[in-house]
Enzyme design. Sequence first.
Site, PDB file in Angstrom:
ATOM      1  N   GLY A   1       0.844  -1.197   0.061  1.00  0.00           N
ATOM      2  CA  GLY A   1       0.088   0.021  -0.031  1.00  0.00           C
ATOM      3  C   GLY A   1       0.665   1.310  -0.022  1.00  0.00           C
ATOM      4  O   GLY A   1       1.954   1.283   0.509  1.00  0.00           O
TER       5      GLY A   1
ATOM      6  N   ARG B   1       1.293  -4.664  -5.156  1.00  0.00           N
ATOM      7  CA  ARG B   1       1.614  -6.262  -4.485  1.00  0.00           C
ATOM      8  C   ARG B   1       1.964  -7.215  -5.544  1.00  0.00           C
ATOM      9  O   ARG B   1       0.928  -7.565  -6.316  1.00  0.00           O
ATOM     10  CB  ARG B   1       0.275  -6.191  -3.807  1.00  0.00           C
ATOM     11  CG  ARG B   1      -0.094  -5.133  -2.817  1.00  0.00           C
ATOM     12  CD  ARG B   1      -1.343  -5.626  -1.980  1.00  0.00           C
ATOM     13  NE  ARG B   1      -2.063  -4.388  -1.272  1.00  0.00           N
ATOM     14  CZ  ARG B   1      -1.755  -3.957  -0.461  1.00  0.00           C
ATOM     15  NH1 ARG B   1      -0.661  -4.316   0.192  1.00  0.00           N
ATOM     16  NH2 ARG B   1      -2.545  -2.695   0.036  1.00  0.00           N
TER      17      ARG B   1
ATOM     18  N   ASP C   1       5.308  -5.442   6.049  1.00  0.00           N
ATOM     19  CA  ASP C   1       5.764  -6.919   6.254  1.00  0.00           C
ATOM     20  C   ASP C   1       5.720  -7.813   4.884  1.00  0.00           C
ATOM     21  O   ASP C   1       6.991  -8.362   4.600  1.00  0.00           O
ATOM     22  CB  ASP C   1       5.444  -7.609   7.265  1.00  0.00           C
ATOM     23  CG  ASP C   1       3.852  -7.763   7.166  1.00  0.00           C
ATOM     24  OD1 ASP C   1       3.113  -7.357   6.355  1.00  0.00           O
ATOM     25  OD2 ASP C   1       3.324  -8.131   8.285  1.00  0.00           O
TER      26      ASP C   1
ATOM     27  N   THR D   1       3.774   1.895   6.801  1.00  0.00           N
ATOM     28  CA  THR D   1       2.418   1.187   6.706  1.00  0.00           C
ATOM     29  C   THR D   1       1.341   2.032   7.828  1.00  0.00           C
ATOM     30  O   THR D   1       1.812   2.111   8.960  1.00  0.00           O
ATOM     31  CB  THR D   1       2.239  -0.154   6.937  1.00  0.00           C
ATOM     32  OG1 THR D   1       0.790  -0.435   7.179  1.00  0.00           O
ATOM     33  CG2 THR D   1       2.786  -0.661   8.247  1.00  0.00           C
TER      34      THR D   1
ATOM     35  N   ASP E   1      -0.924   1.220   9.069  1.00  0.00           N
ATOM     36  CA  ASP E   1      -1.429   0.211  10.241  1.00  0.00           C
ATOM     37  C   ASP E   1      -0.676   0.345  11.382  1.00  0.00           C
ATOM     38  O   ASP E   1      -1.125  -0.188  12.387  1.00  0.00           O
ATOM     39  CB  ASP E   1      -1.604  -1.326   9.636  1.00  0.00           C
ATOM     40  CG  ASP E   1      -2.270  -1.445   8.319  1.00  0.00           C
ATOM     41  OD1 ASP E   1      -3.151  -0.489   7.942  1.00  0.00           O
ATOM     42  OD2 ASP E   1      -2.150  -2.367   7.510  1.00  0.00           O
TER      43      ASP E   1
ATOM     44  N   ASP F   1       1.740  -1.787  12.188  1.00  0.00           N
ATOM     45  CA  ASP F   1       1.836  -3.113  13.001  1.00  0.00           C
ATOM     46  C   ASP F   1       2.922  -3.790  12.645  1.00  0.00           C
ATOM     47  O   ASP F   1       3.055  -4.931  12.993  1.00  0.00           O
ATOM     48  CB  ASP F   1       0.406  -3.726  12.249  1.00  0.00           C
ATOM     49  CG  ASP F   1       0.878  -3.833  10.602  1.00  0.00           C
ATOM     50  OD1 ASP F   1       1.688  -3.368  10.277  1.00  0.00           O
ATOM     51  OD2 ASP F   1       0.211  -4.891  10.059  1.00  0.00           O
TER      52      ASP F   1
ATOM     53  N   ARG G   1      -6.131  -3.241   8.598  1.00  0.00           N
ATOM     54  CA  ARG G   1      -6.025  -4.475   8.494  1.00  0.00           C
ATOM     55  C   ARG G   1      -6.350  -5.450   9.651  1.00  0.00           C
ATOM     56  O   ARG G   1      -7.425  -5.119  10.104  1.00  0.00           O
ATOM     57  CB  ARG G   1      -4.867  -4.972   7.751  1.00  0.00           C
ATOM     58  CG  ARG G   1      -4.735  -6.210   6.858  1.00  0.00           C
ATOM     59  CD  ARG G   1      -3.606  -6.659   6.332  1.00  0.00           C
ATOM     60  NE  ARG G   1      -2.936  -5.493   5.182  1.00  0.00           N
ATOM     61  CZ  ARG G   1      -3.327  -5.879   3.766  1.00  0.00           C
ATOM     62  NH1 ARG G   1      -3.964  -6.725   3.437  1.00  0.00           N
ATOM     63  NH2 ARG G   1      -2.912  -4.813   3.082  1.00  0.00           N
TER      64      ARG G   1
HETATM   65  O1  F6P Z   1      -2.030  -2.079   4.943  1.00  0.00           O
HETATM   66  C1  F6P Z   1      -2.524  -0.661   4.748  1.00  0.00           C
HETATM   67  C2  F6P Z   1      -3.885  -0.849   4.166  1.00  0.00           C
HETATM   68  O2  F6P Z   1      -4.697   0.358   3.912  1.00  0.00           O
HETATM   69  C3  F6P Z   1      -4.750  -1.427   5.311  1.00  0.00           C
HETATM   70  O3  F6P Z   1      -5.298  -0.706   6.399  1.00  0.00           O
HETATM   71  C4  F6P Z   1      -5.938  -2.153   4.402  1.00  0.00           C
HETATM   72  O4  F6P Z   1      -6.539  -3.192   5.121  1.00  0.00           O
HETATM   73  C5  F6P Z   1      -5.315  -2.415   3.315  1.00  0.00           C
HETATM   74  O5  F6P Z   1      -4.237  -1.645   3.103  1.00  0.00           O
HETATM   75  C6  F6P Z   1      -6.104  -2.084   1.949  1.00  0.00           C
HETATM   76  O6  F6P Z   1      -5.290  -2.324   0.720  1.00  0.00           O
HETATM   77  P1  F6P Z   1      -5.923  -2.296  -0.641  1.00  0.00           P
HETATM   78  O7  F6P Z   1      -5.088  -0.899  -1.029  1.00  0.00           O
HETATM   79  O8  F6P Z   1      -5.237  -3.287  -1.388  1.00  0.00           O
HETATM   80  O9  F6P Z   1      -7.249  -2.227  -0.658  1.00  0.00           O
END
Ligand code: F6P
Length: 324
Positions: free
Chosen positions: A15, A76, A107, A129, A131, A133, A175
């Site tokens: 992300g 990703r 991670d 991130t 998050d 985390d 997440r």
């Molecule tokens: O890891 C960052 C994050 O924004 C999370 O909080 C969320 O669950 C996820 O990425 C969303 O991913 P995407 O951008 O693939 O929808």
Amino acid sequence: MDNQIRRIGILTSGGDEPGMNSAIRAAVRTCCLHNVIPVGIYRGYNGLIYSDVKELTSDSVAGLNSKGGTMLYTARSQEFMTEEGQNRAVTTCRYLGIDGLIAIGGDGTFRGARALCAKGINTVCVPATIDNDIACTSYSIGSDTAANTAIDIIDKLSDTMQSHERCSVVEVMGRHAGYLALYVGMSTGATSILLPEHAFDFETDVVERIRKGKYHGKHHFLIIVAEGVGKTSEIAQRIESEMGIETRVSIIGHVQRGGSPSARDRSMGTRMGHRAVEELIAGNSNLVICYREYKITTVPIEEALQMKKTLDPYMLQVANDTYM
Ligand code: F6P
């Protein structure tokens, strides 16, 4: 062959996070300072597989601190998860003479970096991130801006909830982690904060807390639900049907990942991007740059991936104690 670093590749993966651009800018400028050529790798690990790269200059990163997103784009990469994809990435590094790599992300990005290190590519990771985390570091780039964005939205939401005397159930990203929700909930004086790390009881953690607010003269209520809890609509429906309070759901979503980075994200991005280059030039690799006890430091990638982040229960207690 000597061990001198001549070209450092920089990529962002997973992300996008506000502050990634500051890390890129700092890494590029630090490379230039040491006469190392910075190479921008586009679209995460896909850029290594498909040689989607461009040499960067000090000028090419001017004015980047205030920009959200990532100038290198991100992805990703499914292909990079395969042995074949990783081998192609290694071939690209060898072909382009990339002696060191900086991988900025979470991670998943670290796991990719570990695979490259195992194949002989010197790699250092920068944690980013919203998050927050990642266990080896108390701070990951992006989460401060994300929290500020969520707070700004919730403050606006509170105005209309107050006028209509409603309950607002707000889902905050993260997440599987509750850090962002807890931070946001505490900062907005939420009635209740529901997190994936703590099992909750609807009666005690929602109903009783709304009743407590009512007792103290409140007419509007704010329930923060971390994304990882996954029951936002259900919680809202129960509040409306069991308590007779008009309730609305707001899922803040990806807007939390955008916007001009906060001072904290700009400075953390800058410090971590700078350190990543310094480590590679010093001949170090297989590391995650961390922020621990007010200092920038490093932890081996493998160790970082083994660590599990826990949420400080005291923070939740403080948020709850100070609601009313
Ligand atoms: O890891 C960052 C994050 O924004 C999370 O909080 C969320 O669950 C996820 O990425 C969303 O991913 P995407 O951008 O693939 O929808």
